[in-house]
Design a protein around this motif. Structure first.
Motif, PDB file in Angstrom:
ATOM      1  N   ARG A 151       3.834   2.363  -0.800  1.00 56.41           N
ATOM      2  CA  ARG A 151       5.022   2.487   0.065  1.00 56.41           C
ATOM      3  C   ARG A 151       6.221   1.795  -0.587  1.00 56.41           C
ATOM      4  O   ARG A 151       7.329   2.338  -0.611  1.00 56.41           O
ATOM      5  N   ASP A 152       6.004   0.605  -1.163  1.00 51.47           N
ATOM      6  CA  ASP A 152       7.100  -0.128  -1.792  1.00 51.47           C
ATOM      7  C   ASP A 152       7.624   0.612  -3.030  1.00 51.47           C
ATOM      8  O   ASP A 152       8.832   0.678  -3.249  1.00 51.47           O
ATOM      9  N   ILE A 153       6.721   1.181  -3.798  1.00 49.54           N
ATOM     10  CA  ILE A 153       7.138   1.942  -4.982  1.00 49.54           C
ATOM     11  C   ILE A 153       7.921   3.170  -4.549  1.00 49.54           C
ATOM     12  O   ILE A 153       8.956   3.506  -5.138  1.00 49.54           O
ATOM     13  N   SER A 154       7.464   3.842  -3.505  1.00 57.78           N
ATOM     14  CA  SER A 154       8.169   5.017  -2.990  1.00 57.78           C
ATOM     15  C   SER A 154       9.567   4.633  -2.511  1.00 57.78           C
ATOM     16  O   SER A 154      10.545   5.330  -2.800  1.00 57.78           O
ATOM     17  N   ALA A 155       9.681   3.525  -1.798  1.00 55.35           N
ATOM     18  CA  ALA A 155      10.990   3.070  -1.315  1.00 55.35           C
ATOM     19  C   ALA A 155      11.899   2.709  -2.482  1.00 55.35           C
ATOM     20  O   ALA A 155      13.102   3.013  -2.466  1.00 55.35           O
ATOM     21  N   ILE A 173      -8.116  -4.281   0.174  1.00 56.71           N
ATOM     22  CA  ILE A 173      -7.655  -3.589  -1.037  1.00 56.71           C
ATOM     23  C   ILE A 173      -6.905  -2.315  -0.657  1.00 56.71           C
ATOM     24  O   ILE A 173      -5.863  -2.000  -1.211  1.00 56.71           O
ATOM     25  N   GLY A 174      -7.432  -1.588   0.285  1.00 61.19           N
ATOM     26  CA  GLY A 174      -6.785  -0.350   0.733  1.00 61.19           C
ATOM     27  C   GLY A 174      -5.389  -0.606   1.276  1.00 61.19           C
ATOM     28  O   GLY A 174      -4.456   0.148   1.013  1.00 61.19           O
ATOM     29  N   ARG A 175      -5.271  -1.687   2.046  1.00 61.33           N
ATOM     30  CA  ARG A 175      -3.955  -2.016   2.602  1.00 61.33           C
ATOM     31  C   ARG A 175      -2.992  -2.435   1.504  1.00 61.33           C
ATOM     32  O   ARG A 175      -1.809  -2.067   1.522  1.00 61.33           O
ATOM     33  N   LEU A 176      -3.467  -3.205   0.528  1.00 62.78           N
ATOM     34  CA  LEU A 176      -2.612  -3.613  -0.597  1.00 62.78           C
ATOM     35  C   LEU A 176      -2.139  -2.403  -1.390  1.00 62.78           C
ATOM     36  O   LEU A 176      -0.969  -2.313  -1.772  1.00 62.78           O
ATOM     37  N   VAL A 177      -3.041  -1.452  -1.628  1.00 62.52           N
ATOM     38  CA  VAL A 177      -2.668  -0.237  -2.362  1.00 62.52           C
ATOM     39  C   VAL A 177      -1.661   0.570  -1.550  1.00 62.52           C
ATOM     40  O   VAL A 177      -0.671   1.084  -2.089  1.00 62.52           O
ATOM     41  N   ALA A 178      -1.872   0.691  -0.264  1.00 67.03           N
ATOM     42  CA  ALA A 178      -0.950   1.432   0.591  1.00 67.03           C
ATOM     43  C   ALA A 178       0.420   0.763   0.617  1.00 67.03           C
ATOM     44  O   ALA A 178       1.457   1.439   0.528  1.00 67.03           O
ATOM     45  N   GLU A 204      16.514   4.036  -5.914  1.00 63.91           N
ATOM     46  CA  GLU A 204      17.062   4.309  -7.253  1.00 63.91           C
ATOM     47  C   GLU A 204      17.687   5.697  -7.313  1.00 63.91           C
ATOM     48  O   GLU A 204      18.735   5.889  -7.929  1.00 63.91           O
ATOM     49  N   ILE A 205      17.054   6.655  -6.662  1.00 61.06           N
ATOM     50  CA  ILE A 205      17.607   8.021  -6.633  1.00 61.06           C
ATOM     51  C   ILE A 205      18.940   8.025  -5.897  1.00 61.06           C
ATOM     52  O   ILE A 205      19.905   8.646  -6.352  1.00 61.06           O
TER      53      ILE A 205
END
Length: 129
Positions: A18-22, A9-14, A27-28
């Motif tokens: 990371r994907d959301i940040s990228a 779960i921790g790895r999935l959240v990480a 988008e920016i």
């Protein structure tokens, strides 16, 4: 009985973080490049409008002088002809000021938008009032 290949779960959240940040960074960057292009086009367009407005001002001045000289053809002294043209502009300016003041008095605050904006913090906290 989980295998070593199943992510935690921790790895999935990480990974999701990371994907959301990228995605946000991409988008920016896209927004920056689009805004840079739009700003450049807008700047060139605004400059062209400013030059056209300057030419328009010159045309108004020249037409005013021409109108004053046409009035001299009627036998008026040139001083009176130019005073008549200036008087026409004075009346036009006074009318525009009067209309502008009436339009400015119609400005009101966006009451509905302010009211709904004040409700947003409570709605985000799950409270409805």
């Amino acid at each position: 009985m989980s295998s070593t290949e199943d992510p935690t779960i921790g790895r999935l959240v990480a990974d999701a973080s990371r994907d959301i940040s990228a995605l946000v960074q991409a988008e920016i960057q896209l927004a920056k490049s689009e805004l840079k292009f739009s700003a450049k086009a807008g700047g060139v367009g605004a400059a062209m409008i400013a030059v056209a407005a300057f030419f328009g001002l010159l045309i108004i001045i020249l037409l005013s002088i021409a109108f004053a000289y046409f009035l001299t053809w009627t036998g008026l002294d040139p001083a009176w002809a130019f005073l008549i043209v200036a008087g026409v502009y004075l009346v036009l300016a006074a009318a525009l000021i009067f209309i502008g003041i009436k339009m400015l008095k119609k400005i009101r605050a966006p009451e509905k938008t302010i009211a709904t904006a004040r409700e947003i913090p409570a709605a985000l906290k799950g409270r409805t009032s």
